[in-house]
Scaffold this motif. Sequence first.
Motif, PDB file in Angstrom:
ATOM      1  N   ALA A  17       0.844  -1.211   0.000  1.00 14.10           N
ATOM      2  CA  ALA A  17       0.000   0.000   0.000  1.00 14.10           C
ATOM      3  C   ALA A  17       0.873   1.253   0.000  1.00 14.10           C
ATOM      4  CB  ALA A  17      -0.939  -0.009   1.207  1.00 14.10           C
ATOM      5  N   LYS A  18       2.007   1.179   0.704  1.00 11.17           N
ATOM      6  CA  LYS A  18       2.926   2.322   0.756  1.00 11.17           C
ATOM      7  C   LYS A  18       3.460   2.652  -0.647  1.00 11.17           C
ATOM      8  CE  LYS A  18       6.686   1.770   3.233  1.00 11.17           C
ATOM      9  NZ  LYS A  18       7.424   1.122   4.329  1.00 11.17           N
ATOM     10  N   ILE A  19       3.742   1.611  -1.410  1.00 11.78           N
ATOM     11  CA  ILE A  19       4.246   1.831  -2.778  1.00 11.78           C
ATOM     12  C   ILE A  19       3.157   2.468  -3.640  1.00 11.78           C
ATOM     13  CG2 ILE A  19       5.160   0.710  -4.863  1.00 11.78           C
ATOM     14  CD1 ILE A  19       6.380  -1.459  -2.999  1.00 11.78           C
ATOM     15  N   VAL A  20       1.918   1.983  -3.497  1.00 15.15           N
ATOM     16  CA  VAL A  20       0.809   2.559  -4.280  1.00 15.15           C
ATOM     17  C   VAL A  20       0.593   4.018  -3.867  1.00 15.15           C
ATOM     18  CG1 VAL A  20      -1.642   2.369  -4.869  1.00 15.15           C
ATOM     19  CG2 VAL A  20      -0.298   0.288  -4.496  1.00 15.15           C
ATOM     20  N   TYR A  21       0.671   4.254  -2.566  1.00 17.51           N
ATOM     21  CA  TYR A  21       0.514   5.614  -2.051  1.00 17.51           C
ATOM     22  C   TYR A  21       1.558   6.545  -2.675  1.00 17.51           C
ATOM     23  CZ  TYR A  21       0.538   9.403   1.401  1.00 17.51           C
ATOM     24  OH  TYR A  21       0.490  10.626   2.004  1.00 17.51           O
ATOM     25  N   GLY A  22       2.804   6.100  -2.654  1.00 18.96           N
ATOM     26  CA  GLY A  22       3.891   6.910  -3.222  1.00 18.96           C
ATOM     27  C   GLY A  22       3.656   7.192  -4.699  1.00 18.96           C
ATOM     28  N   ARG A  26       3.173  10.932  -6.229  1.00 21.81           N
ATOM     29  CA  ARG A  26       4.098  11.437  -7.271  1.00 21.81           C
ATOM     30  C   ARG A  26       3.351  11.817  -8.531  1.00 21.81           C
ATOM     31  NH1 ARG A  26       7.065   7.148  -6.075  1.00 21.81           N
ATOM     32  NH2 ARG A  26       6.375   6.009  -7.916  1.00 21.81           N
ATOM     33  N   LYS A  27       2.309  11.015  -8.865  1.00 20.43           N
ATOM     34  CA  LYS A  27       1.604  11.209 -10.124  1.00 20.43           C
ATOM     35  C   LYS A  27       0.109  11.011  -9.866  1.00 20.43           C
ATOM     36  CE  LYS A  27       1.399   9.587 -14.891  1.00 20.43           C
ATOM     37  NZ  LYS A  27       1.592   8.477 -15.819  1.00 20.43           N
ATOM     38  N   PRO A  28      -0.598  12.091  -9.546  1.00 20.40           N
ATOM     39  CA  PRO A  28      -2.026  11.961  -9.161  1.00 20.40           C
ATOM     40  C   PRO A  28      -2.899  11.356 -10.265  1.00 20.40           C
ATOM     41  CG  PRO A  28      -1.157  14.106  -8.544  1.00 20.40           C
ATOM     42  CD  PRO A  28      -0.095  13.460  -9.381  1.00 20.40           C
ATOM     43  N   ASN A  29      -2.447  11.434 -11.515  1.00 27.14           N
ATOM     44  CA  ASN A  29      -3.233  10.818 -12.598  1.00 27.14           C
ATOM     45  C   ASN A  29      -2.631   9.475 -13.026  1.00 27.14           C
ATOM     46  OD1 ASN A  29      -0.979  11.886 -13.769  1.00 27.14           O
ATOM     47  ND2 ASN A  29      -2.006  12.652 -15.614  1.00 27.14           N
ATOM     48  N   SER A  30      -2.121   8.745 -12.048  1.00 29.85           N
ATOM     49  CA  SER A  30      -1.507   7.441 -12.332  1.00 29.85           C
ATOM     50  C   SER A  30      -2.507   6.475 -12.940  1.00 29.85           C
ATOM     51  CB  SER A  30      -0.993   6.809 -11.033  1.00 29.85           C
ATOM     52  OG  SER A  30       0.170   7.446 -10.589  1.00 29.85           O
ATOM     53  N   VAL A  31      -1.957   5.548 -13.736  1.00 27.23           N
ATOM     54  CA  VAL A  31      -2.741   4.416 -14.238  1.00 27.23           C
ATOM     55  C   VAL A  31      -2.275   3.186 -13.458  1.00 27.23           C
ATOM     56  CG1 VAL A  31      -3.310   3.023 -16.254  1.00 27.23           C
ATOM     57  CG2 VAL A  31      -2.854   5.483 -16.532  1.00 27.23           C
ATOM     58  N   LEU A  32      -3.208   2.619 -12.684  1.00 26.73           N
ATOM     59  CA  LEU A  32      -2.863   1.462 -11.853  1.00 26.73           C
ATOM     60  C   LEU A  32      -3.413   0.193 -12.483  1.00 26.73           C
ATOM     61  CD1 LEU A  32      -3.808   2.764  -8.272  1.00 26.73           C
ATOM     62  CD2 LEU A  32      -1.582   2.918  -9.440  1.00 26.73           C
ATOM     63  N   GLY A  33      -2.652  -0.865 -12.421  1.00 30.04           N
ATOM     64  CA  GLY A  33      -3.143  -2.192 -12.800  1.00 30.04           C
ATOM     65  C   GLY A  33      -3.515  -2.920 -11.517  1.00 30.04           C
ATOM     66  N   LEU A  34      -4.733  -3.412 -11.433  1.00 30.34           N
ATOM     67  CA  LEU A  34      -5.206  -3.978 -10.167  1.00 30.34           C
ATOM     68  C   LEU A  34      -5.489  -5.479 -10.282  1.00 30.34           C
ATOM     69  CD1 LEU A  34      -7.648  -1.167  -8.998  1.00 30.34           C
ATOM     70  CD2 LEU A  34      -5.224  -1.470  -8.430  1.00 30.34           C
ATOM     71  N   ALA A  35      -5.371  -6.135  -9.138  1.00 28.01           N
ATOM     72  CA  ALA A  35      -5.598  -7.579  -9.056  1.00 28.01           C
ATOM     73  C   ALA A  35      -6.743  -7.854  -8.084  1.00 28.01           C
ATOM     74  CB  ALA A  35      -4.325  -8.258  -8.558  1.00 28.01           C
ATOM     75  N   TYR A  50      -6.326   5.501   3.655  1.00 26.55           N
ATOM     76  CA  TYR A  50      -5.597   6.690   3.170  1.00 26.55           C
ATOM     77  C   TYR A  50      -6.588   7.697   2.604  1.00 26.55           C
ATOM     78  CZ  TYR A  50      -1.220   3.890   3.068  1.00 26.55           C
ATOM     79  OH  TYR A  50      -0.136   3.106   3.359  1.00 26.55           O
ATOM     80  N   HIS A  51      -7.564   7.184   1.849  1.00 24.68           N
ATOM     81  CA  HIS A  51      -8.556   8.093   1.266  1.00 24.68           C
ATOM     82  C   HIS A  51      -9.326   8.826   2.366  1.00 24.68           C
ATOM     83  CE1 HIS A  51     -11.698   9.829  -1.075  1.00 24.68           C
ATOM     84  NE2 HIS A  51     -12.586   9.192  -0.350  1.00 24.68           N
ATOM     85  N   ILE A 125       0.263   1.251 -18.282  1.00 26.13           N
ATOM     86  CA  ILE A 125       0.084   1.116 -16.826  1.00 26.13           C
ATOM     87  C   ILE A 125       1.351   1.577 -16.109  1.00 26.13           C
ATOM     88  CG2 ILE A 125      -0.164  -0.640 -15.003  1.00 26.13           C
ATOM     89  CD1 ILE A 125      -2.108  -2.069 -17.009  1.00 26.13           C
ATOM     90  N   ASP A 126       1.185   2.466 -15.141  1.00 28.33           N
ATOM     91  CA  ASP A 126       2.332   2.957 -14.373  1.00 28.33           C
ATOM     92  C   ASP A 126       2.773   1.939 -13.331  1.00 28.33           C
ATOM     93  OD1 ASP A 126       2.625   5.641 -15.458  1.00 28.33           O
ATOM     94  OD2 ASP A 126       0.661   6.040 -14.564  1.00 28.33           O
ATOM     95  N   LEU A 127       1.802   1.404 -12.606  1.00 32.15           N
ATOM     96  CA  LEU A 127       2.127   0.480 -11.509  1.00 32.15           C
ATOM     97  C   LEU A 127       1.121  -0.668 -11.525  1.00 32.15           C
ATOM     98  CD1 LEU A 127       3.651  -0.278  -8.888  1.00 32.15           C
ATOM     99  CD2 LEU A 127       2.037   1.171  -7.641  1.00 32.15           C
ATOM    100  N   GLN A 128       1.627  -1.876 -11.680  1.00 28.84           N
ATOM    101  CA  GLN A 128       0.768  -3.060 -11.748  1.00 28.84           C
ATOM    102  C   GLN A 128       0.911  -3.858 -10.458  1.00 28.84           C
ATOM    103  OE1 GLN A 128      -1.309  -4.508 -14.428  1.00 28.84           O
ATOM    104  NE2 GLN A 128      -1.884  -5.652 -12.586  1.00 28.84           N
ATOM    105  N   ILE A 129      -0.214  -4.174  -9.819  1.00 27.26           N
ATOM    106  CA  ILE A 129      -0.209  -5.037  -8.641  1.00 27.26           C
ATOM    107  C   ILE A 129      -0.521  -6.456  -9.096  1.00 27.26           C
ATOM    108  CG2 ILE A 129      -1.463  -5.589  -6.511  1.00 27.26           C
ATOM    109  CD1 ILE A 129      -2.075  -2.659  -6.220  1.00 27.26           C
ATOM    110  N   LEU A 130       0.262  -7.412  -8.620  1.00 30.42           N
ATOM    111  CA  LEU A 130       0.030  -8.810  -8.982  1.00 30.42           C
ATOM    112  C   LEU A 130      -0.003  -9.700  -7.750  1.00 30.42           C
ATOM    113  CD1 LEU A 130       2.622  -9.441 -11.856  1.00 30.42           C
ATOM    114  CD2 LEU A 130       0.158  -9.044 -12.126  1.00 30.42           C
ATOM    115  N   GLY A 131      -0.892 -10.696  -7.770  1.00 31.09           N
ATOM    116  CA  GLY A 131      -0.766 -11.849  -6.886  1.00 31.09           C
ATOM    117  C   GLY A 131      -0.148 -12.960  -7.723  1.00 31.09           C
ATOM    118  N   ILE A 132      -0.073 -14.141  -7.144  1.00 32.34           N
ATOM    119  CA  ILE A 132       0.470 -15.291  -7.891  1.00 32.34           C
ATOM    120  C   ILE A 132      -0.369 -16.514  -7.563  1.00 32.34           C
ATOM    121  CG2 ILE A 132       2.160 -15.813  -6.064  1.00 32.34           C
ATOM    122  CD1 ILE A 132       4.142 -16.658  -8.282  1.00 32.34           C
TER     123      ILE A 132
END
Length: 240
Positions: A17-22, A26-35, A50-51, A125-132
């Motif tokens: 979550a800290k990484i997503v927050y950062g 840094r970039k309020p219009n980030s494109v996130l990839g979600l899992a 956080y919200h 996508i700026d930041l992609q979250i993955l599970g496995i």
Amino acid sequence: MNIVVVANFDSMSAEAAKIVYGQIMRKPNSVLGLATGSTPLGVYKLLVEYHNRGMDFSRVTTFNLDEYVGLGPDHPQSYRRYMHEHLFSKVNINPERTFIPNGLAEDLEAECRRYDELIRQAGGIDLQILGIGTNGHIGFNEPGTEFGSTTHVVDLAESTIRDNARFFESIDQVPTRAISMGIKSIMQAKEIILMASGGSKADAIYAAVHGPVTTAVPASVLQLHPSVTLVVDQAAASKL
Ligand code: PGA
């Protein structure tokens, strides 16, 4: 690969979550990839916190990795519903900027092309979250999926159907197909967080990190990505 080993599920969630927050700071219009699945639940809970303390999601765009074929947004086990319940309905994200493949599309191939095009139009996508998966899958890219794959229709592996049966009343109700972002789509993300918690993921994490890069273990492709952070708890890291 940057490897962060933490004590348990809660600390894994806090690190990710800290990484997503950062990223959003840094970039309020980030494109996130979600899992979806069990792994990111703690991250979404923290993002909601956080919200509630002021974090703004109004300019964020999201693309989910996958959706079951045949489940609509109101189905309790659809990933659209999951995202609505755990994140989208609880933060100020613009619903028009939350993308998930349409599992009810009549022309599934066209839906896959549309999804890739939407990601392209958003600038990637700026930041992609993955599970496995226990079988090493990322998204629903099961073992054997080509590394060059873009969004595609997947026949779910039997092990995946078994793993996911816990969310359904019976195993017969688990859909057998899904639409998933492909390996290439995932690898195009600028930054990736791979999360895993629990001993059932230890073999998959070992193979992803130390095994050969092979389509037999889809997550092993991440060894070739320039910016991956692996956030694992001790149980998932026990074989590293
Ligand atoms: P899980 O699923 O988070 O529910 O363990 C992960 C995955 O299958 O990718």
